[in-house]
Write an enzyme that holds these catalytic residues in place. Structure first.
Site, PDB file in Angstrom:
ATOM      1  N   CYS A  13       0.870  -1.185   0.000  1.00  0.00           N
ATOM      2  CA  CYS A  13       0.000   0.000   0.000  1.00  0.00           C
ATOM      3  C   CYS A  13       0.905   1.233   0.000  1.00  0.00           C
ATOM      4  O   CYS A  13       2.077   1.138  -0.378  1.00  0.00           O
ATOM      5  CB  CYS A  13      -0.968  -0.026   1.184  1.00  0.00           C
ATOM      6  SG  CYS A  13      -0.180  -0.001   2.809  1.00  0.00           S
ATOM      7  N   ARG A  19      -3.279  -0.649   5.423  1.00  0.00           N
ATOM      8  CA  ARG A  19      -3.859  -1.726   4.611  1.00  0.00           C
ATOM      9  C   ARG A  19      -2.944  -2.931   4.414  1.00  0.00           C
ATOM     10  O   ARG A  19      -3.367  -4.076   4.626  1.00  0.00           O
ATOM     11  CB  ARG A  19      -4.288  -1.169   3.243  1.00  0.00           C
ATOM     12  CG  ARG A  19      -5.436  -0.209   3.340  1.00  0.00           C
ATOM     13  CD  ARG A  19      -5.596   0.591   2.048  1.00  0.00           C
ATOM     14  NE  ARG A  19      -4.461   1.485   1.840  1.00  0.00           N
ATOM     15  CZ  ARG A  19      -4.274   2.220   0.762  1.00  0.00           C
ATOM     16  NH1 ARG A  19      -5.147   2.145  -0.232  1.00  0.00           N
ATOM     17  NH2 ARG A  19      -3.229   3.012   0.658  1.00  0.00           N
ATOM     18  N   ASP A 133      -8.096   3.781   1.183  1.00  0.00           N
ATOM     19  CA  ASP A 133      -7.152   4.210   2.213  1.00  0.00           C
ATOM     20  C   ASP A 133      -7.937   4.675   3.448  1.00  0.00           C
ATOM     21  O   ASP A 133      -8.701   5.644   3.369  1.00  0.00           O
ATOM     22  CB  ASP A 133      -6.343   5.371   1.613  1.00  0.00           C
ATOM     23  CG  ASP A 133      -5.274   5.863   2.555  1.00  0.00           C
ATOM     24  OD1 ASP A 133      -5.276   5.439   3.720  1.00  0.00           O
ATOM     25  OD2 ASP A 133      -4.457   6.669   2.110  1.00  0.00           O
TER      26      ASP A 133
HETATM   27  P1  4NP Z   1      -1.758   2.826   4.149  1.00  0.00           P
HETATM   28  O1  4NP Z   1      -2.392   4.174   4.757  1.00  0.00           O
HETATM   29  O2  4NP Z   1      -1.232   3.166   2.766  1.00  0.00           O
HETATM   30  O3  4NP Z   1      -2.910   1.885   4.086  1.00  0.00           O
HETATM   31  O4  4NP Z   1      -0.663   2.397   5.107  1.00  0.00           O
HETATM   32  C1  4NP Z   1      -1.712   5.388   4.790  1.00  0.00           C
HETATM   33  C2  4NP Z   1      -0.783   5.617   5.773  1.00  0.00           C
HETATM   34  C3  4NP Z   1      -0.123   6.840   5.817  1.00  0.00           C
HETATM   35  C4  4NP Z   1      -0.394   7.817   4.884  1.00  0.00           C
HETATM   36  C5  4NP Z   1      -1.329   7.579   3.900  1.00  0.00           C
HETATM   37  C6  4NP Z   1      -1.983   6.361   3.851  1.00  0.00           C
HETATM   38  N1  4NP Z   1       0.270   9.069   4.942  1.00  0.00           N
HETATM   39  O5  4NP Z   1      -0.084   9.962   4.156  1.00  0.00           O
HETATM   40  O6  4NP Z   1       1.160   9.255   5.777  1.00  0.00           O
END
Ligand code: 4NP
Length: 167
Positions: A13, A19, A133
């Site tokens: 991800c 995720r 997300d």
């Molecule tokens: P992930 O969620 O891609 O599912 O781990 C996110 C975690 C952090 C960020 C964006 C999405 N961020 O912008 O820091």
């Protein structure tokens, strides 16, 4: 990670704190339920390096914990070796998918890249073409992601069974 597993799956991800570590751990549980832990290894990574070394987001750990899923992964960024080491690389959304195509070192390596939504079943395949997300969402966002991953991982493992039997 042990070196002798015969099939390796990497979930990807953006941040590797919501995720994909959840997908990794949901799949590890499914693999164990089916007694395939000697064959299948799972890991996860992010396309963004900003959370490297961090535990999964506490909201995801809490939501997963309520389902008996204990996420212990520490975030890391995808690296080009991953395209050699893993047999299958599963992106959570289109942005991750496109980024993986750009990172793939060879054309053959791109054959290993999939989208998680390819494994959705009855509940999610009609309305969803990605795992959303949850980072900027409330707790329902985390529950939705876990529901999607539980359905998708069961189907993914079923799809792999013929390959694993040949191993
Ligand atoms: P992930 O969620 O891609 O599912 O781990 C996110 C975690 C952090 C960020 C964006 C999405 N961020 O912008 O820091």
């Amino acid at each position: 990670m042990t070196e002798n597993k015969q099939y390796r799956i990497l979930f990807v991800c953006l941040g590797n704190i919501c995720r994909s570590p959840a997908a990794q751990t949901v799949m590890e549980r499914e693999v164990a339920r089916q007694g395939l832990q000697h064959l299948v290894e799972c890991d996860s990574a992010g396309t963004y390096s900003g959370h490297t070394g961090e535990k999964a987001d506490p909201r995801m750990r809490y939501a997963a914990g309520r389902r008996g899923i204990d996420i212990t992964h520490r975030a890391r960024q995808v690296k080009s070796d991953d395209f050699e080491r893993f047999d299958m690389i599963v992106a959570m959304d289109d942005s991750n998918y496109d980024k993986l195509f750009r990172l793939a070192p060879t054309a053959e390596a791109t054959d290993k890249i999939y989208r998680m939504c390819e494994f959705f079943g009855k509940r999610f395949s009609r309305d969803w073409s990605y795992v959303p997300d949850p980072y900027y969402e409330g707790s329902e966002g985390f529950e939705l992601v876990l529901d999607m991953l539980e359905e998708g991982c069961v189907n993914l493992l079923t799809r792999l069974e013929p390959t694993l039997k040949d191993k």
